[in-house]
Design a protein around this motif. Sequence first.
Motif, mmCIF file in Angstrom:
data_model
loop_
_atom_site.group_PDB
_atom_site.id
_atom_site.type_symbol
_atom_site.label_atom_id
_atom_site.label_comp_id
_atom_site.label_asym_id
_atom_site.label_seq_id
_atom_site.Cartn_x
_atom_site.Cartn_y
_atom_site.Cartn_z
ATOM 1 N N THR A 270 1.249 -1.099 0.273
ATOM 2 C CA THR A 270 0.023 0.174 0.336
ATOM 3 C C THR A 270 0.492 1.093 -0.274
ATOM 4 O OG1 THR A 270 -1.688 -0.646 1.251
ATOM 5 C CG2 THR A 270 -2.202 1.337 1.260
ATOM 6 N N PRO A 271 2.244 1.727 0.351
ATOM 7 C CA PRO A 271 2.621 2.513 1.253
ATOM 8 C C PRO A 271 3.650 2.536 -0.516
ATOM 9 C CG PRO A 271 3.323 0.997 2.219
ATOM 10 C CD PRO A 271 2.298 0.499 2.707
ATOM 11 N N PHE A 275 2.958 5.911 -2.961
ATOM 12 C CA PHE A 275 4.778 6.458 -3.354
ATOM 13 C C PHE A 275 4.831 6.375 -5.238
ATOM 14 C CE2 PHE A 275 4.560 6.659 1.317
ATOM 15 C CZ PHE A 275 4.638 8.459 1.494
ATOM 16 N N LEU A 276 4.160 5.641 -5.868
ATOM 17 C CA LEU A 276 5.155 6.027 -6.732
ATOM 18 C C LEU A 276 4.440 7.000 -8.049
ATOM 19 C CD1 LEU A 276 3.956 2.103 -7.821
ATOM 20 C CD2 LEU A 276 6.076 2.674 -7.695
ATOM 21 N N PRO A 277 3.428 7.545 -8.222
ATOM 22 C CA PRO A 277 3.696 8.529 -8.900
ATOM 23 C C PRO A 277 4.619 10.121 -8.057
ATOM 24 C CG PRO A 277 1.264 8.163 -8.397
ATOM 25 C CD PRO A 277 2.378 7.277 -7.351
ATOM 26 N N VAL A 333 1.919 18.472 -12.006
ATOM 27 C CA VAL A 333 0.665 18.138 -11.744
ATOM 28 C C VAL A 333 0.312 16.966 -11.921
ATOM 29 C CG1 VAL A 333 -0.958 19.654 -11.890
ATOM 30 C CG2 VAL A 333 1.229 20.856 -11.904
ATOM 31 N N LEU A 334 0.142 16.696 -13.084
ATOM 32 C CA LEU A 334 -0.728 15.146 -13.635
ATOM 33 C C LEU A 334 -0.327 14.360 -12.350
ATOM 34 C CD1 LEU A 334 -1.045 15.130 -17.356
ATOM 35 C CD2 LEU A 334 -2.775 15.675 -15.702
ATOM 36 N N LEU A 335 1.176 14.007 -12.358
ATOM 37 C CA LEU A 335 1.395 12.820 -11.799
ATOM 38 C C LEU A 335 1.597 12.919 -9.708
ATOM 39 C CD1 LEU A 335 5.187 12.379 -13.077
ATOM 40 C CD2 LEU A 335 3.263 11.013 -13.218
ATOM 41 N N ILE A 336 1.093 14.385 -9.420
ATOM 42 C CA ILE A 336 0.748 14.395 -8.044
ATOM 43 C C ILE A 336 -0.337 14.570 -8.136
ATOM 44 C CG2 ILE A 336 0.092 17.001 -6.100
ATOM 45 C CD1 ILE A 336 3.049 17.856 -7.513
ATOM 46 N N ARG A 343 -3.861 7.785 -2.800
ATOM 47 C CA ARG A 343 -3.296 7.828 -1.490
ATOM 48 C C ARG A 343 -5.139 8.148 -0.613
ATOM 49 N NH1 ARG A 343 -1.499 13.792 -0.095
ATOM 50 N NH2 ARG A 343 -3.848 14.250 -0.050
ATOM 51 N N ASP A 344 -5.899 8.550 -1.306
ATOM 52 C CA ASP A 344 -6.985 8.165 -1.406
ATOM 53 C C ASP A 344 -8.199 7.075 -1.311
ATOM 54 O OD1 ASP A 344 -7.241 11.059 -0.287
ATOM 55 O OD2 ASP A 344 -8.564 11.212 -1.648
ATOM 56 N N THR A 345 -7.184 6.453 -2.479
ATOM 57 C CA THR A 345 -7.855 5.134 -2.390
ATOM 58 C C THR A 345 -7.710 3.938 -1.304
ATOM 59 O OG1 THR A 345 -7.884 5.589 -4.919
ATOM 60 C CG2 THR A 345 -7.963 3.228 -4.694
ATOM 61 N N PHE A 346 -6.397 3.893 -0.726
ATOM 62 C CA PHE A 346 -5.624 3.496 -0.227
ATOM 63 C C PHE A 346 -5.700 3.594 1.084
ATOM 64 C CE2 PHE A 346 -3.562 2.119 -3.707
ATOM 65 C CZ PHE A 346 -4.155 0.644 -4.022
#
Length: 351
Positions: A270-271, A275-277, A333-336, A343-346
């Motif tokens: 999960t972390p 953090f990938l993007p 911006v797209l990656l963030i 982050r909200d999904t998990f």
Amino acid sequence: MASDHPRRNLRSAAARRRAEAWRRFKRNRRGYLSLVLFLALFLVSCAAELLSNDLPLLVSYQGRLFTPIFVSYPETTFGGDFETEADYRDPYMLERLTSGGNWVVFPPNRHSFTTINQEIDGPVPSPPTAVNLLGTDDRGRDVLARLLYGFRLSVLFGLALTLVGTVTGIVAGALQGYFGGRFDLLMQRCIEIWGAMPELYLLIIFASIFKPSFLLLLLLLSLFSWMGLSDYVRAEFLRGRNLDYVKAAKALGVGDLAIMWRHLLPNGLTPVLTFLPFRVSAAILALTSLDFLGLGVPPSTPSLGELLAQGKANLEAWWLSLSAFAVLVLTLVLLIFIGEGLRDTFDPRKR
């Protein structure tokens, strides 16, 4: 056969969890649309040779079809005098390819990232025109072509660095968290010592010794990119190794590698996924910064950082800084936004 049913049930449960996670991500409209737009831009950049090139896509000459974008043809193939590769920007060659029933199809932007416009009337960098839609750089090369190829290079570098750093960080953190004890303490001391190394100074030293290249930068940055992620994986494995199902697997004689791969790693991803993007955006920013400082890829390589450096050296050429800055900001911006969506999904508090 009876032992296959629990495995099928576990696989189906994992598939349902993945489908539910994807549905939660799609409900985050900003993150989902950012992912779609980022993938669309990356796929367009992957076809850069078909969209921006000084070689024709297709040539019909005397009833035969040729594909110069894939195959190099000598000038004599089209009735020229030399055995060297045909120059399709030469007016003489263009006249032969477009007269007498012959025809030629060029890409939408008739410039590659190395193409120099020899017909510019004024000094370079030259402003945007109908021939060079975003102008030229200080060598007369098309800015749009260099942006297209440079964006692809930056994303590929970011993905490659993220992949190498993620795999290394997962392996290091998993070993530390699972075995713990003295091995964990020894690894932590080594990581602290290695993390104290001056990364920028090492890059300057190696850049002065070796010829800068894509692979050299990837190797050097990979030596430091895994440490931040390994801490999160280590914490997840430290927490999970004392759970009941892990102890039960050990009691049943399941090997350490199987426990780490099948039981602990899926729960500790999960972390990593969250953090990938952000790690991709950090890698792109690192490459751009090194290119801006002159420590990145060779000067002939298309790069966003090199365009920013040219814009700094030529303040009157606003199209250089503005175009490179716009592409870089849009990418980050797209990656963030994608990272925030993951982050909200998990996040269990928002399910």
